[in-house]
Design an enzyme around this catalytic site. Structure first.
Site, PDB file in Angstrom:
ATOM      1  N   THR A  97       0.868  -1.182   0.000  1.00 33.47           N
ATOM      2  CA  THR A  97       0.000   0.000   0.000  1.00 33.47           C
ATOM      3  C   THR A  97       0.903   1.231   0.000  1.00 33.47           C
ATOM      4  O   THR A  97       1.564   1.528   0.983  1.00 33.47           O
ATOM      5  CB  THR A  97      -0.920   0.011   1.228  1.00 33.47           C
ATOM      6  OG1 THR A  97      -1.765  -1.144   1.190  1.00 33.47           O
ATOM      7  CG2 THR A  97      -1.791   1.267   1.238  1.00 33.47           C
ATOM      8  N   LYS A 172      -7.483   1.208  -2.872  1.00 28.21           N
ATOM      9  CA  LYS A 172      -7.074   0.832  -1.513  1.00 28.21           C
ATOM     10  C   LYS A 172      -7.275   1.991  -0.544  1.00 28.21           C
ATOM     11  O   LYS A 172      -7.668   1.794   0.616  1.00 28.21           O
ATOM     12  CB  LYS A 172      -5.612   0.385  -1.506  1.00 28.21           C
ATOM     13  CG  LYS A 172      -5.083  -0.037  -0.124  1.00 28.21           C
ATOM     14  CD  LYS A 172      -5.854  -1.217   0.456  1.00 28.21           C
ATOM     15  CE  LYS A 172      -5.392  -1.589   1.857  1.00 28.21           C
ATOM     16  NZ  LYS A 172      -4.069  -2.245   1.889  1.00 28.21           N
ATOM     17  N   LYS A 240      -0.017   5.628   8.298  1.00 28.58           N
ATOM     18  CA  LYS A 240       0.699   5.784   7.031  1.00 28.58           C
ATOM     19  C   LYS A 240      -0.297   5.822   5.877  1.00 28.58           C
ATOM     20  O   LYS A 240      -0.212   6.678   4.982  1.00 28.58           O
ATOM     21  CB  LYS A 240       1.681   4.628   6.829  1.00 28.58           C
ATOM     22  CG  LYS A 240       2.474   4.686   5.526  1.00 28.58           C
ATOM     23  CD  LYS A 240       2.838   3.303   5.012  1.00 28.58           C
ATOM     24  CE  LYS A 240       1.643   2.609   4.398  1.00 28.58           C
ATOM     25  NZ  LYS A 240       1.961   1.377   3.661  1.00 28.58           N
TER      26      LYS A 240
END
Length: 290
Positions: A97, A172, A240
């Protein structure tokens, strides 16, 4: 069957690489900590290499699942990076990701080397990786995706192309936004139930089959009620991801107020020492602030 490399053997990559080997593919792995690569090779009777370049040499497909944008660049680029070892016509598939920006950047570098590139972040967590039932969100040229889709089926229950390079990462981010809002809502509901004297288990039993139900509710309510958070997807990693979400929102002019708010709540959890706790630890924050 394909000749493949897998770069990054964390809690996701280790079992994903294992599923590829079990499906009959010839797998060579690389990991920054060589001992883990050696352990994987011994367990799965596969090979390991001391650098991404050597792992990628002669492979039809090279997969990666590392930590962040910089980690991904480090395994792709430079004289010891995977791109330096990949043969022309091979396809690089990234399951990390990361930002859509770095995916497009690396896709350009891959194209210059005659290599295909597919960004393919996954959802389903460690359990999904171990059981081979991940959701894989893909971006890339149709031909590159079509070539690698049957291979990703080794660990993907749902594998779908959503557009050109970067669209997998955008999908995502949408996934992480949904999770953040759901977990906060679930945490508030469980806190209200507890403060009101309502049995949380009984509550979930009643509402989980209706419109309020979610994967988070079904799979996380027991550990949340027990105050157990030493498992699952870490808050540090979620922050993150939410930073990437907020940056992407700014780039395209999309307002993400709930995402920004929950990101700050996760910052509070980090301050509480919960950086490695599961994302469901938003309930712990609520209790601490109530």
């Amino acid at each position: 069957m394909a000749t493949v490399a897998f770069l990054g053997l964390g809690v996701m990559g280790y079992p994903m690489a294992g599923h590829l080997e079990k499906q009959g593919h010839k797998v060579t792995v690389y990991n920054r900590t060589t001992a883990k690569a050696e352990a994987w090779a011994e367990e799965h009777e596969g090979g390991f290499a001391p650098s991404p370049r050597e792992a990628a040499e002669g492979c039809d497909f090279v997969f990666s699942c590392v930590g962040n944008d910089d980690d991904l660049r480090s395994v792709c680029l430079g004289p010891e990076g995977a791109f330096a070892g990949m043969k022309e016509g091979a396809v690089f598939v990234d399951h990390t990701t990361v930002s859509a920006k770095v995916s497009r950047e690396l896709a350009e570098a891959a194209a210059e080397a005659g290599i295909g590139y597919v960004d393919a972040p996954v959802s389903g967590g460690q359990a999904g990786a171990e059981n081979g039932v991940l959701s894989v969100m893909c971006g890339g040229a149709e031909a590159h995706y079509a070539a690698v889709e049957p291979v990703m089926a080794a660990y993907g229950k749902t594998v779908k192309r959503l557009g050109e390079v970067g669209m997998g990462q955008t999908a995502k981010m949408c996934n992480q936004i949904c999770i953040a809002g759901l977990v906060q809502g679930l945490s508030e509901a469980l806190l209200l139930a507890e403060k009101s004297g309502l049995d949380g288990e009984a509550l979930v039993d009643v509402i989980s089959g209706g419109a309020a139900g979610s994967w988070q509710m079904v799979n996380r309510h027991k550990t949340m009620l027990a105050g157990q958070y030493e498992h699952g997807f870490a808050v540090d990693w979620m922050r993150k991801d939410l930073a990437i979400c907020l940056e992407a929102g700014n780039e395209v002019g999309a307002s993400l107020p709930v995402t920004a708010l929950v990101d700050q709540f996760y910052k509070d959890v980090q301050t509480m020492g919960g950086g490695r706790w599961d994302t469901s630890s938003l309930l712990a924050r609520l209790k601490a602030f109530s």
